[in-house]
Design a protein around this motif. Structure first.
Motif, PDB file in Angstrom:
ATOM      1  N   HIS A  72      39.473  39.725  29.732  1.00 14.52           N
ATOM      2  CA  HIS A  72      39.967  38.567  30.479  1.00 14.52           C
ATOM      3  C   HIS A  72      39.975  38.750  31.994  1.00 14.52           C
ATOM      4  CE1 HIS A  72      43.267  41.358  30.562  1.00 14.52           C
ATOM      5  NE2 HIS A  72      43.817  40.642  31.516  1.00 14.52           N
ATOM      6  N   THR A  73      39.678  39.940  32.493  1.00 11.57           N
ATOM      7  CA  THR A  73      39.993  40.241  33.897  1.00 11.57           C
ATOM      8  C   THR A  73      39.173  39.427  34.893  1.00 11.57           C
ATOM      9  OG1 THR A  73      38.450  42.126  33.866  1.00 11.57           O
ATOM     10  CG2 THR A  73      40.749  42.580  33.331  1.00 11.57           C
ATOM     11  N   SER A 115      46.976  38.812  23.160  1.00 11.42           N
ATOM     12  CA  SER A 115      46.622  37.910  24.259  1.00 11.42           C
ATOM     13  C   SER A 115      47.775  36.963  24.584  1.00 11.42           C
ATOM     14  CB  SER A 115      45.370  37.101  23.902  1.00 11.42           C
ATOM     15  OG  SER A 115      44.245  37.937  23.774  1.00 11.42           O
ATOM     16  N   VAL A 167      42.222  39.390  25.689  1.00 11.52           N
ATOM     17  CA  VAL A 167      42.516  40.727  26.215  1.00 11.52           C
ATOM     18  C   VAL A 167      41.711  41.729  25.397  1.00 11.52           C
ATOM     19  CG1 VAL A 167      44.347  42.426  26.566  1.00 11.52           C
ATOM     20  CG2 VAL A 167      44.825  39.986  26.896  1.00 11.52           C
ATOM     21  N   PRO A 168      40.981  42.684  25.980  1.00  6.62           N
ATOM     22  CA  PRO A 168      40.971  43.075  27.399  1.00  6.62           C
ATOM     23  C   PRO A 168      39.759  42.549  28.173  1.00  6.62           C
ATOM     24  CG  PRO A 168      40.019  44.824  26.086  1.00  6.62           C
ATOM     25  CD  PRO A 168      40.300  43.691  25.127  1.00  6.62           C
ATOM     26  N   TYR A 228      50.630  39.338  26.199  1.00  9.32           N
ATOM     27  CA  TYR A 228      50.171  39.973  27.435  1.00  9.32           C
ATOM     28  C   TYR A 228      49.926  38.933  28.527  1.00  9.32           C
ATOM     29  CZ  TYR A 228      47.234  42.741  30.603  1.00  9.32           C
ATOM     30  OH  TYR A 228      46.712  43.367  31.704  1.00  9.32           O
TER      31      TYR A 228
END
Length: 533
Positions: free
Chosen positions: A261-262, A317, A258-259, A320
């Motif tokens: 990872h999208t 991570s 994260v961030p 989340y």
């Protein structure tokens, strides 16, 4: 040709054979691919059995690495700048050897799951074999330029495998994956060039891409940009710290953390099952391997300075990813977010820079490789039958698919860390490393380990809730009787795959020494290298 070269280029030869075979033989393409990967499994097993886990001593490549092959590849004279020398340099140690075994097994499972692919088989299997070559090359390369070639080579086949054989939004997912990875790779290339002009071969005096020379501070040219003594700064940031950050981001995209990872949920949801298996089972591990092999080994001083932040990112991570998994209705997307959470344990263990933490991180990558392969294969089984992955579309599957339910229960309980399975040992050691880091080296506070353990509770929540909703109670299917007739239980091929993966998860859970004995000396050497700084 050495064993490693054969391991790397055998699938490429199989891919070329598939390309020249006539279209009338298209049903035989999968058997060519299966034979090539089957030989790889045998070869990797041979390498594992003959690998000496204690032979990590000395200062030269042949004493630290096994199956070493070094041949001059490119030697270009540059006048006053000397010569540009790139070697075909391969070798394995305890950090890379386990991933050769993992990769060969996962690729074998991916080829078996490709029985469901029906269109453009020639292109599909040729790209799959090219991807296989790139993956094996990444884990064997000891020349940074060669490593980068294999690393970038993975992009092309994955882009087309997702973009051509994926779901409804496959183009979007493929482009997103491509751009994310390319973003990290471009800046990685700048660091590679900077390292090349900062390091010289102690024998020839020429600049070098040799990663082993880059790990030795004595080989850095005084006053060069990445010399530890020069204390150069770029944009007000120490050059070595900036180099570490850039390389870390490039590999963190692969992990993913994260961030960054999208791209992962979209790629998993749209990719065909075999590609999802490769993404989760192998690709994420390349990120963790890169952090250990390159970031920490070449910039150990920056690794120590950044350890607290790496641990924090790992904890974020873990939690989340687990919370997002808990909120999903798509089974495949839920497993994708669970991967974000489980790979957070890898980063937390690495950040501890303890023998327990890094060994746990290594085992977590191997364990997650087998378990995520099993989970995505199971999703593919049900999707191929009724073309739905939504959790609320199913209820009471245990009554009509008892064998399938047994395997998914094994996969779920193994993934949440049930004692006896590999994930329990891996997560326990990662947390032990994080917990003891404060007293051993003062890098991570103990609250990080405590917060990380919350991820185990959350994984139990989303996995057990999914199990209860989909498999127990009175049977109710969104597609009614039509779906009920299509939801046949697992067949012989599927039972073979799932049983094999179960055996690997149990073996590593009951006998973790199968992995620890092979990697322990390399882990201790890495910690020694970092602590020297």
């Amino acid at each position: 040709m050495s064993l490693l070269s054969l391991l790397i280029f055998l699938p490429l030869a199989a891919g070329l054979l598939i390309l020249v075979l006539p279209y009338a033989w298209q049903q035989r393409y999968k058997y060519v691919a299966l034979a090539a990967v089957g030989i790889q499994v045998i070869m990797s097993a041979f390498i594992y059995l003959n690998f000496d886990g204690n032979a990590f001593s000395g200062i030269d490549a042949k004493s630290k690495y096994q199956l070493v092959e070094q041949v001059s590849w490119i030697n270009l004279q540059l006048g006053r700048l000397g010569s540009l020398q790139i070697d075909y340099f391969l070798g394995i140690d305890g950090l890379s050897m386990p991933f050769l075994v993992l990769s060969s097994v996962v690729m074998f499972i991916a080829v078996l799951s490709s029985w469901e692919i029906k269109t453009n088989l020639k292109g599909y299997f040729a790209l799959l074999m090219l991807l296989n070559t790139a993956i094996m090359g990444v884990f064997c390369a000891l020349d940074f330029f060669l490593f980068y070639i294999f690393y970038e080579l993975m992009l092309l086949p994955l882009y087309f495998l997702i973009g051509m054989w994926g779901g409804a939004r496959r183009e979007y997912a493929a482009i997103k994956f491509f751009l994310y990875t390319l973003f990290g790779s471009v800046f990685m290339l700048l660091v590679i060039i900077g390292l090349y002009f900062s390091v010289q071969d102690p024998i020839t005096g020429n600049h070098t891409f040799n990663m082993l020379h880059m790990m030795n501070p004595d080989n850095y040219i005084p006053g060069s940009i990445f010399s530890a003594l020069a204390e150069q700064q770029i944009f007000g940031i120490p050059a070595r710290l900036l180099g570490f950050i850039v390389l870390f981001i490039a590999f963190a995209i692969k992990v993913p953390i994260v961030p960054l990872h999208t791209w992962l949920p979209d790629a998993h949801v749209e990719a065909p099952t075999p590609v999802s298996i490769i993404l989760a089972g192998i690709l994420l591990k390349i990120g963790g391997y890169g952090i250990l092999r390159i970031c920490m080994s070449i910039f150990p001083d920056a690794a120590i300075d950044s350890a607290w932040w790496l641990g924090l990112i790992g904890v974020v991570s873990i939690i989340y990813g687990a919370l997002n998994a808990l909120a999903q209705n798509d089974l495949k997307r839920m497993i994708a977010y669970s991967s974000v959470s489980h790979m957070g344990f890898v980063l937390l263990g690495i950040a501890s820079i303890t023998a327990e933490g890094i060994s746990g991180a290594m085992l977590q990558m191997i364990s997650h490789g087998f378990l995520s392969t099993m989970l995505f294969f199971l999703v593919g089984v049900i999707y191929n039958r009724v073309h739905s992955r939504y959790i609320h579309d199913f209820r009471g599957l245990a009554l009509i698919m008892p064998k399938y339910t047994t395997f998914i229960m094994i996969a779920f309980f193994a993934s949440l860390g049930l004692p006896g399975f590999s994930a329990f040992i891996a997560e326990a050691f990662s947390l032990i490393g994080a917990f003891t880091s404060e007293s051993v080296n003062g890098l991570l506070p103990r609250w990080m380990a405590i917060c990380g353990s919350i991820g185990i509770l959350l994984s139990a929540a989303y996995l057990l809730w999914t199990l209860q909703r989909m498999f127990f109670g009175k049977t109710r299917l969104m597609g009614g009787e039509d779906w009920k007739s299509k939801l046949t239980d697992v067949n012989g091929r599927e039972i073979f795959v799932l049983t094999s993966l179960t055996v690997f998860a149990l073996l590593l859970g009951i006998l973790p020494s199968l992995a620890f004995d092979k990697m322990n000396a390399s882990v201790l050497e890495l910690i020694r290298l970092v602590n020297l700084k």
